[in-house]
Scaffold this motif. Sequence first.
Motif, short mmCIF file in Angstrom:
data_model
loop_
_atom_site.label_atom_id
_atom_site.label_comp_id
_atom_site.label_asym_id
_atom_site.label_seq_id
_atom_site.Cartn_x
_atom_site.Cartn_y
_atom_site.Cartn_z
N LEU A 115 0.85 -1.18 0.00
CA LEU A 115 0.00 0.00 0.00
C LEU A 115 0.88 1.23 0.00
N ILE A 116 0.59 2.18 -0.89
CA ILE A 116 1.34 3.44 -0.92
C ILE A 116 0.57 4.45 -0.09
N ASP A 117 1.22 4.94 0.95
CA ASP A 117 0.59 5.92 1.82
C ASP A 117 1.02 7.31 1.39
N SER A 118 0.10 8.09 0.85
CA SER A 118 0.43 9.42 0.34
C SER A 118 -0.01 10.53 1.28
N THR A 119 -0.43 10.16 2.47
CA THR A 119 -0.91 11.16 3.42
C THR A 119 0.03 11.25 4.61
N GLU A 120 -0.01 12.37 5.27
CA GLU A 120 0.81 12.57 6.45
C GLU A 120 -0.09 12.93 7.62
N MET A 121 0.05 12.23 8.72
CA MET A 121 -0.72 12.48 9.94
C MET A 121 -2.20 12.16 9.77
N TYR A 122 -2.57 11.40 8.75
CA TYR A 122 -3.97 11.02 8.60
C TYR A 122 -4.06 9.66 7.93
N ASN A 123 -4.82 8.77 8.54
CA ASN A 123 -5.04 7.46 7.96
C ASN A 123 -3.72 6.81 7.55
N ASN A 124 -2.78 6.80 8.45
CA ASN A 124 -1.45 6.27 8.18
C ASN A 124 -1.30 4.92 8.87
N ILE A 125 -1.26 3.85 8.08
CA ILE A 125 -1.14 2.51 8.65
C ILE A 125 0.24 2.35 9.28
N LYS A 126 0.27 2.13 10.59
CA LYS A 126 1.53 2.01 11.31
C LYS A 126 2.03 0.57 11.35
N TYR A 127 1.10 -0.36 11.51
CA TYR A 127 1.51 -1.77 11.52
C TYR A 127 0.31 -2.64 11.17
N ILE A 128 0.62 -3.83 10.69
CA ILE A 128 -0.42 -4.82 10.44
C ILE A 128 0.15 -6.19 10.77
N LYS A 129 -0.57 -6.89 11.64
CA LYS A 129 -0.18 -8.23 12.06
C LYS A 129 -1.33 -9.17 11.68
N PRO A 130 -1.14 -10.48 11.80
CA PRO A 130 -2.23 -11.39 11.44
C PRO A 130 -3.54 -11.14 12.17
N ASN A 131 -3.48 -10.55 13.39
CA ASN A 131 -4.74 -10.34 14.11
C ASN A 131 -4.99 -8.89 14.51
N THR A 132 -4.07 -7.97 14.20
CA THR A 132 -4.26 -6.58 14.62
C THR A 132 -3.72 -5.59 13.58
N LEU A 133 -4.51 -4.55 13.35
CA LEU A 133 -4.13 -3.46 12.45
C LEU A 133 -4.11 -2.17 13.26
N GLY A 134 -3.05 -1.38 13.12
CA GLY A 134 -2.94 -0.11 13.83
C GLY A 134 -2.81 1.04 12.86
N ILE A 135 -3.64 2.07 13.03
CA ILE A 135 -3.65 3.21 12.11
C ILE A 135 -3.53 4.52 12.88
N GLN A 136 -2.57 5.35 12.46
CA GLN A 136 -2.45 6.70 13.01
C GLN A 136 -3.49 7.58 12.33
N VAL A 137 -4.35 8.21 13.12
CA VAL A 137 -5.37 9.09 12.56
C VAL A 137 -5.14 10.51 13.06
N VAL A 138 -5.99 11.43 12.63
CA VAL A 138 -5.76 12.85 12.90
C VAL A 138 -5.60 13.15 14.38
N ASP A 139 -6.53 12.65 15.18
CA ASP A 139 -6.54 13.02 16.60
C ASP A 139 -6.07 11.91 17.54
N GLY A 140 -5.55 10.83 17.01
CA GLY A 140 -5.14 9.75 17.90
C GLY A 140 -4.70 8.51 17.15
N PHE A 141 -5.14 7.37 17.67
CA PHE A 141 -4.73 6.08 17.10
C PHE A 141 -5.94 5.15 17.09
N TRP A 142 -5.99 4.28 16.08
CA TRP A 142 -7.13 3.38 15.93
C TRP A 142 -6.62 1.97 15.68
#
Length: 254
Positions: A104-131
């Motif tokens: 995946l090509i991430d063309s955004t900064e500080m928004y909807n930025n996938i930080k990590y993906i594991k077999p059971n967990t996905l972590g995304i940096q969003v505007v006001d926090g983390f999801w």
Amino acid sequence: MKQIQIFLIVLILWSCKTDKKENRINNSRSILEIKKIENNSAELKNINSINKHEYKDTILIDYPANRKLLEILKVLPKEAMASWEWTAEERLKTVQFIEKNNFLIDSTEMYNNIKYIKPNTLGIQVVDGFWTLSVLELNSGKNIVITNDIVGDGNDINTFIYDGNNLDKIEFEKLFGKGIDYLLKKQSEECLLEMEDYFLTFDYDFSDSNVVKITSWGIDKTESINCFKGNTIEFKLNKSKEIYELKKIYWHEN
């Protein structure tokens, strides 16, 4: 004889003039070619510069290894990401791109930025926090799905059951019982108020496939020993009963 000599002199002069002209032409061509190369080089540098600016990161994602997680990502309701917006259509396109390319090509900064993906967990940096999105397998073939929208005013946790086709909402208490209230020694008004004061200090870790860990960075043993058994609680997944059971409570040094 003189005419022949004059003719030879004219021929020699004309030949020299022609050579100089050809040299000038060749030199001009060389200069033009050099300029063309320089222009192309500059253009390539500009393109590379634009690409570097536009595309921040290339995130390698193994689609087959993370297929279930990505399939669930497509069908999550809006309530699972209440503090930010990632439409179902956008998520569908993202997953389709990953399925085709395994990156995946991430063309955004500080928004909807996938930080990590594991077999059971996905972590995304969003505007006001983390999801985060976590998927836990059960013996029945179903999955517990947990999303955590981590923002300044706490954790917005949503829990679901996924059977491969349908994603059904389930109450947090049905999975975790009393949850963080297990930490309380007593249900007195004083202790309940103290728990309320520390409610926003809890961090939830759903990334392990078997154990959920919840820790408060605000509850201190010295100050809270009268009301709390500890500041950290762990739950272990019972894959047959399809619930989390209390594993242990302890004090974690903050």
